[in-house]
Design a protein around this motif. Sequence first.
Motif, PDB file in Angstrom:
ATOM      1  N   GLN A 218      24.348 -21.669   7.788  1.00  0.00           N
ATOM      2  CA  GLN A 218      23.958 -23.046   8.032  1.00  0.00           C
ATOM      3  C   GLN A 218      22.513 -23.277   7.616  1.00  0.00           C
ATOM      4  O   GLN A 218      21.718 -22.346   7.527  1.00  0.00           O
ATOM      5  CB  GLN A 218      24.159 -23.388   9.513  1.00  0.00           C
ATOM      6  CG  GLN A 218      25.619 -23.411   9.934  1.00  0.00           C
ATOM      7  CD  GLN A 218      25.823 -23.625  11.422  1.00  0.00           C
ATOM      8  OE1 GLN A 218      24.881 -23.979  12.142  1.00  0.00           O
ATOM      9  NE2 GLN A 218      27.038 -23.416  11.899  1.00  0.00           N
ATOM     10  N   GLY A 219      22.177 -24.533   7.317  1.00  0.00           N
ATOM     11  CA  GLY A 219      20.811 -24.860   6.915  1.00  0.00           C
ATOM     12  C   GLY A 219      20.515 -24.632   5.450  1.00  0.00           C
ATOM     13  O   GLY A 219      19.358 -24.721   5.029  1.00  0.00           O
ATOM     14  N   ARG A 220      21.554 -24.337   4.654  1.00  0.00           N
ATOM     15  CA  ARG A 220      21.346 -24.101   3.216  1.00  0.00           C
ATOM     16  C   ARG A 220      21.957 -25.219   2.358  1.00  0.00           C
ATOM     17  O   ARG A 220      22.017 -25.087   1.137  1.00  0.00           O
ATOM     18  CB  ARG A 220      21.980 -22.771   2.803  1.00  0.00           C
ATOM     19  CG  ARG A 220      21.511 -21.559   3.592  1.00  0.00           C
ATOM     20  CD  ARG A 220      22.010 -20.282   2.937  1.00  0.00           C
ATOM     21  NE  ARG A 220      21.921 -19.128   3.818  1.00  0.00           N
ATOM     22  CZ  ARG A 220      22.212 -17.889   3.447  1.00  0.00           C
ATOM     23  NH1 ARG A 220      22.628 -17.656   2.207  1.00  0.00           N
ATOM     24  NH2 ARG A 220      22.129 -16.890   4.297  1.00  0.00           N
ATOM     25  N   GLY A 221      22.416 -26.270   2.999  1.00  0.00           N
ATOM     26  CA  GLY A 221      23.022 -27.367   2.242  1.00  0.00           C
ATOM     27  C   GLY A 221      24.483 -27.134   1.894  1.00  0.00           C
ATOM     28  O   GLY A 221      25.078 -27.926   1.156  1.00  0.00           O
ATOM     29  N   ILE A 222      25.075 -26.069   2.418  1.00  0.00           N
ATOM     30  CA  ILE A 222      26.467 -25.744   2.087  1.00  0.00           C
ATOM     31  C   ILE A 222      27.412 -26.801   2.644  1.00  0.00           C
ATOM     32  O   ILE A 222      28.309 -27.283   1.953  1.00  0.00           O
ATOM     33  CB  ILE A 222      26.827 -24.341   2.632  1.00  0.00           C
ATOM     34  CG1 ILE A 222      25.975 -23.272   1.934  1.00  0.00           C
ATOM     35  CG2 ILE A 222      28.314 -24.058   2.436  1.00  0.00           C
ATOM     36  CD1 ILE A 222      26.097 -21.888   2.555  1.00  0.00           C
TER      37      ILE A 222
END
Length: 276
Positions: A218-222
């Motif tokens: 999470q938090g990677r734009g996935i």
Amino acid sequence: MLTEKQLVEIGELQHECEANDKIQLKLNWEMLRNRSENEQSDFLLYEDGKLAAFLGIYSFGKKAELCGMVKPEYRRKGIFSKLMKQALSACTERKYREVLFNAPAQSAAAKDFLKTISCEYSFSEYQMKWAEKELAADNHVTLRQSEPSDLPLEIQLDVSCFGYMEQDASDYSHCIKREDDQEFIIIEFENKAVGKMRVSHTNGEAWIYGFAVLPDYQGRGIGRNALHKIIAKENEAGYPIFLEVEAKNAHALKLYESCGFKSFHVQDYYEWQKSS
């Protein structure tokens, strides 16, 4: 298991109640249409040969949600109380850990009834619809159909992202895979399976459910890119696109809004306070 005639009657009663009360009920139609043959989760009461009231139990592992309705002219006659007593008895027999009553936030009739039951407000859920918005997608994120070998990941995601117990997540996964008009999707990042979502096609609409990405990713734009891809796919196919999110999940709510989703209905949930 509901008959086709009963499903039609429930749909007609839903439309009448929604029009009269200016609300939208959440009856989980994909579950109603796919009840198992020996499952007693639907309670119907007839008056003068017509369906006057309906109450359904919707199981999510060891959690149950209850939602129902009464024909306007048959309210305040104890009809719904009778159905609720039967449903809560069934919930007790099944030993659900949590029982939630679902009520549209704008339903005065539902709120008045809930005052007669031992329950406490738990949370609210927003139903959201996608509005036209320009989208971008990252080729590092891809979507594919779920395969049987993905089941452990799907269970893990329900446990880590939605707070399910592992056995409940397993039971729920097996249950929903019996349903028609469902598309189970795996989200991959750099060729590694890291998330999932489910798309239900009902009444000419596409609804996104169970959207989750492993915490470590999470938090990677996935998630945003996965949403962009599924929105583009469903929009190109001509579907209006909807989803649901709990109000307490502020991060998810902000993500959906940034992708072009706007709230149009709110459902309130109340937890049954079973006496010991």
